[in-house]
Design an enzyme around this catalytic site. Structure first.
Site, PDB file in Angstrom:
ATOM      1  N   LYS A  14      -3.588   5.140  -2.039  1.00  0.00           N
ATOM      2  CA  LYS A  14      -4.580   5.914  -1.294  1.00  0.00           C
ATOM      3  C   LYS A  14      -4.993   7.105  -2.163  1.00  0.00           C
ATOM      4  O   LYS A  14      -4.124   7.737  -2.785  1.00  0.00           O
ATOM      5  CB  LYS A  14      -3.972   6.420   0.021  1.00  0.00           C
ATOM      6  CG  LYS A  14      -3.587   5.297   0.974  1.00  0.00           C
ATOM      7  CD  LYS A  14      -4.791   4.762   1.718  1.00  0.00           C
ATOM      8  CE  LYS A  14      -4.365   3.746   2.772  1.00  0.00           C
ATOM      9  NZ  LYS A  14      -5.520   3.195   3.497  1.00  0.00           N
TER      10      LYS A  14
ATOM     11  N   LYS B 287      -1.522  -0.858  -4.150  1.00  0.00           N
ATOM     12  CA  LYS B 287      -2.700  -0.115  -3.703  1.00  0.00           C
ATOM     13  C   LYS B 287      -2.296   1.324  -3.449  1.00  0.00           C
ATOM     14  O   LYS B 287      -1.279   1.576  -2.801  1.00  0.00           O
ATOM     15  CB  LYS B 287      -3.232  -0.753  -2.421  1.00  0.00           C
ATOM     16  CG  LYS B 287      -4.178   0.109  -1.604  1.00  0.00           C
ATOM     17  CD  LYS B 287      -4.932  -0.766  -0.615  1.00  0.00           C
ATOM     18  CE  LYS B 287      -5.208  -0.034   0.672  1.00  0.00           C
ATOM     19  NZ  LYS B 287      -5.988  -0.884   1.608  1.00  0.00           N
TER      20      LYS B 287
ATOM     21  N   LYS C 292     -10.248  -7.212   8.087  1.00  0.00           N
ATOM     22  CA  LYS C 292      -9.177  -6.992   9.059  1.00  0.00           C
ATOM     23  C   LYS C 292      -9.636  -7.667  10.347  1.00  0.00           C
ATOM     24  O   LYS C 292     -10.596  -7.205  10.984  1.00  0.00           O
ATOM     25  CB  LYS C 292      -8.958  -5.495   9.297  1.00  0.00           C
ATOM     26  CG  LYS C 292      -8.320  -4.797   8.104  1.00  0.00           C
ATOM     27  CD  LYS C 292      -8.160  -3.316   8.309  1.00  0.00           C
ATOM     28  CE  LYS C 292      -7.508  -2.697   7.069  1.00  0.00           C
ATOM     29  NZ  LYS C 292      -7.885  -1.285   6.909  1.00  0.00           N
TER      30      LYS C 292
ATOM     31  N   GLY D  12      -4.381  -4.887   6.593  1.00  0.00           N
ATOM     32  CA  GLY D  12      -3.409  -4.808   7.683  1.00  0.00           C
ATOM     33  C   GLY D  12      -3.528  -3.501   8.437  1.00  0.00           C
ATOM     34  O   GLY D  12      -4.054  -2.515   7.924  1.00  0.00           O
TER      35      GLY D  12
ATOM     36  N   SER E 128       0.848  -1.187   0.000  1.00  0.00           N
ATOM     37  CA  SER E 128       0.000   0.000   0.000  1.00  0.00           C
ATOM     38  C   SER E 128       0.886   1.241   0.000  1.00  0.00           C
ATOM     39  O   SER E 128       1.873   1.297   0.733  1.00  0.00           O
ATOM     40  CB  SER E 128      -0.877  -0.043   1.250  1.00  0.00           C
ATOM     41  OG  SER E 128      -1.709   1.085   1.312  1.00  0.00           O
TER      42      SER E 128
ATOM     43  N   ASP F  46      -7.737   3.028  -2.720  1.00  0.00           N
ATOM     44  CA  ASP F  46      -8.442   3.031  -1.438  1.00  0.00           C
ATOM     45  C   ASP F  46      -8.761   4.473  -1.068  1.00  0.00           C
ATOM     46  O   ASP F  46      -7.859   5.294  -0.919  1.00  0.00           O
ATOM     47  CB  ASP F  46      -7.562   2.386  -0.353  1.00  0.00           C
ATOM     48  CG  ASP F  46      -8.284   2.263   0.989  1.00  0.00           C
ATOM     49  OD1 ASP F  46      -9.473   2.648   1.085  1.00  0.00           O
ATOM     50  OD2 ASP F  46      -7.651   1.768   1.948  1.00  0.00           O
TER      51      ASP F  46
ATOM     52  N   GLU G 158     -11.693   0.774  -3.051  1.00  0.00           N
ATOM     53  CA  GLU G 158     -11.993   0.430  -1.658  1.00  0.00           C
ATOM     54  C   GLU G 158     -12.635   1.608  -0.927  1.00  0.00           C
ATOM     55  O   GLU G 158     -12.131   2.731  -0.992  1.00  0.00           O
ATOM     56  CB  GLU G 158     -10.667   0.025  -0.986  1.00  0.00           C
ATOM     57  CG  GLU G 158     -10.829  -0.631   0.360  1.00  0.00           C
ATOM     58  CD  GLU G 158      -9.477  -1.051   0.951  1.00  0.00           C
ATOM     59  OE1 GLU G 158      -8.499  -1.204   0.191  1.00  0.00           O
ATOM     60  OE2 GLU G 158      -9.418  -1.203   2.172  1.00  0.00           O
TER      61      GLU G 158
ATOM     62  N   ASP H  71     -14.327  -2.023   3.487  1.00  0.00           N
ATOM     63  CA  ASP H  71     -13.346  -2.225   4.558  1.00  0.00           C
ATOM     64  C   ASP H  71     -13.996  -1.744   5.859  1.00  0.00           C
ATOM     65  O   ASP H  71     -14.612  -2.542   6.584  1.00  0.00           O
ATOM     66  CB  ASP H  71     -12.071  -1.428   4.200  1.00  0.00           C
ATOM     67  CG  ASP H  71     -11.030  -1.335   5.310  1.00  0.00           C
ATOM     68  OD1 ASP H  71     -11.253  -1.873   6.405  1.00  0.00           O
ATOM     69  OD2 ASP H  71      -9.965  -0.703   5.082  1.00  0.00           O
TER      70      ASP H  71
END
Ligand code: MG
Length: 385
Positions: free
Chosen positions: A175, A173, A274, A302, A147, A200, A225, A250
């Site tokens: 952000k 991934k 998670k 994570g 990420s 995400d 996400e 998520d």
């Protein structure tokens, strides 16, 4: 024949560890990883380890280091002391008089899973598989990705992706947030036409942004996400039918019931699980089963766990119903020295191997836990009463 444990003592170690790279979130920069390490001792002298992923700030979760210490020490630990436990699935009922606080509950439940697996000569992966339908046995490794946070420019992002791809990570991934989304995806897709790429949003958008978000459909994304509210399922069910990109939930998924509701409303097509967010592995196994029943892709997220939490998550992520790469990276991405040995190292094929030892499978180095607890007390004295 399953052997039981009797809980003799529970120790809590609030810890701080320096991050390799400072973590930038929307709440600012934290130089230290914080957590509460749970050491659960049985009357036979076995120690089970768990990790509470609480942070200083109630950002990703409403729980903080302060609330988690309070709830663990005043309510959750006393509820288990002296209890004989045969199956870790008994733990949620033993602590059910405490509502909420999933990160704290996960930590103490994880310590029970570890202790029970150890006394029964099982790896954690075997203990999880024993609670699943036949055939759901561990692959021995987890497929993982990496990420990448918000960077100053698209070029900076591309440079970091190139570095991570060269290290062997097979899924990237990124952000995103308003103003850092479509052009980012376009630039990265041009530079890497074939990479497994996902975004995400961490709840940065509203349903009014639907037309804008639909532009992301052009970039062959693995998923988008959590675009909308952190506790929303309904509005996601209005957005998903408008997009060809699969939405992954998520933050909104706290239980197997939430998972079923989200899938049956069509709010998402992928689940990020998670274990800490859903209060532990007992609930995680139920979510896993719902995803298998619905033929829904599942992956493990994570919370930048130390080796203790990471080992348990890698074991869960090695189960065959976890079908997409997980947000669990090698130890060196986070810490120069972890609390446990050996460190997790990226294997060919963008994998992390499940540790081979009993229980969580890694050896917890107690002096390092004590040193990290000392650092916590030095760095965050205002957190302590
Ligand atoms: Mg997320």
């Amino acid at each position: 024949m399953t052997r039981a444990i009797t809980v003799k003592d529970i120790q809590l170690f609030p810890i701080a560890m320096p991050f390799v790279e400072r973590l930038r979130t929307s709440f600012g920069e934290e130089p230290f990883k914080t957590a509460i390490i749970v050491a659960l001792h049985t009357d036979e002298g076995i120690t089970g380890w768990g990790e509470c992923a609480a942070e200083i700030h109630p950002g990703y979760s409403y729980e903080t280091m302060g609330t988690a210490m309070h709830v663990l020490s005043e309510f959750l630990a006393p509820a288990l002391l002296g209890k004989k436990i045969t199956d870790a699935l008994e733990v949620p009922a033993l602590i059910s008089s405490t509502r909420g606080h999933p990160l704290a509950k996960h930590a103490i439940e994880a310590a029970v899973w570890d202790a029970l697996a150890k006394v029964n000569d099982q790896t954690l992966a075997q203990a999880f598989a024993a609670h699943l339908p036949a055939g759901h046995t561990s692959r021995g490794y987890a497929n993982v990705g990496v990420s990448i946070g918000i960077k100053p420019t698209v070029e900076d992002t591309i440079a970091i992706i190139r570095q991570r791809v060269n290290e062997g990570y097979g899924r990237i991934k990124l952000k995103i947030q308003p103003g850092w989304d479509v052009e980012l995806a376009r630039g990265v897709r041009q530079a890497f036409p074939d990479i497994l790429l996902m975004l995400d949003a961490n709840s940065a958008y509203t349903l009014a942004d639907a037309e804008h978000l639909k532009q992301l459909d052009a970039f062959n994304l693995l998923m988008l996400e959590q675009p909308l509210g952190h506790d929303d399922i309904y509005e996601h069910s209005k957005l998903q039918p408008q997009m060809s990109t699969r939405i992954c939930l998520d933050e909104s998924i706290l239980s197997a019931d939430d998972t079923r509701m989200a899938l049956e409303l069509g709010a998402c097509k992928i689940i990020n699980l998670k274990p800490a967010r859903v209060s532990g592995y007992a609930e995680s196994l139920e979510i896993y089963k719902v995803c298998v029943e619905h033929d829904t892709p599942l992956w493990i997220g994570g919370l930048m766990e130390t080796g203790i939490g990471r080992a348990a998550n890698v074991a869960f992520a090695s189960l065959p119903g976890v079908t997409l790469p997980c947000d669990i990276s090698a130890t060196s991405r986070y810490f120069t020295q972890d609390l446990s040995e050996p460190p997790f190292e990226l294997q060919p094929g963008s994998r992390l191997n499940v540790p081979s030892g009993l229980g969580i499978g890694v050896e917890v180095i107690e002096e390092r836990v004590h040193a990290a607890a000392k650092l916590w007390h030095e760095q965050y004295p205002y957190q302590q009463s």
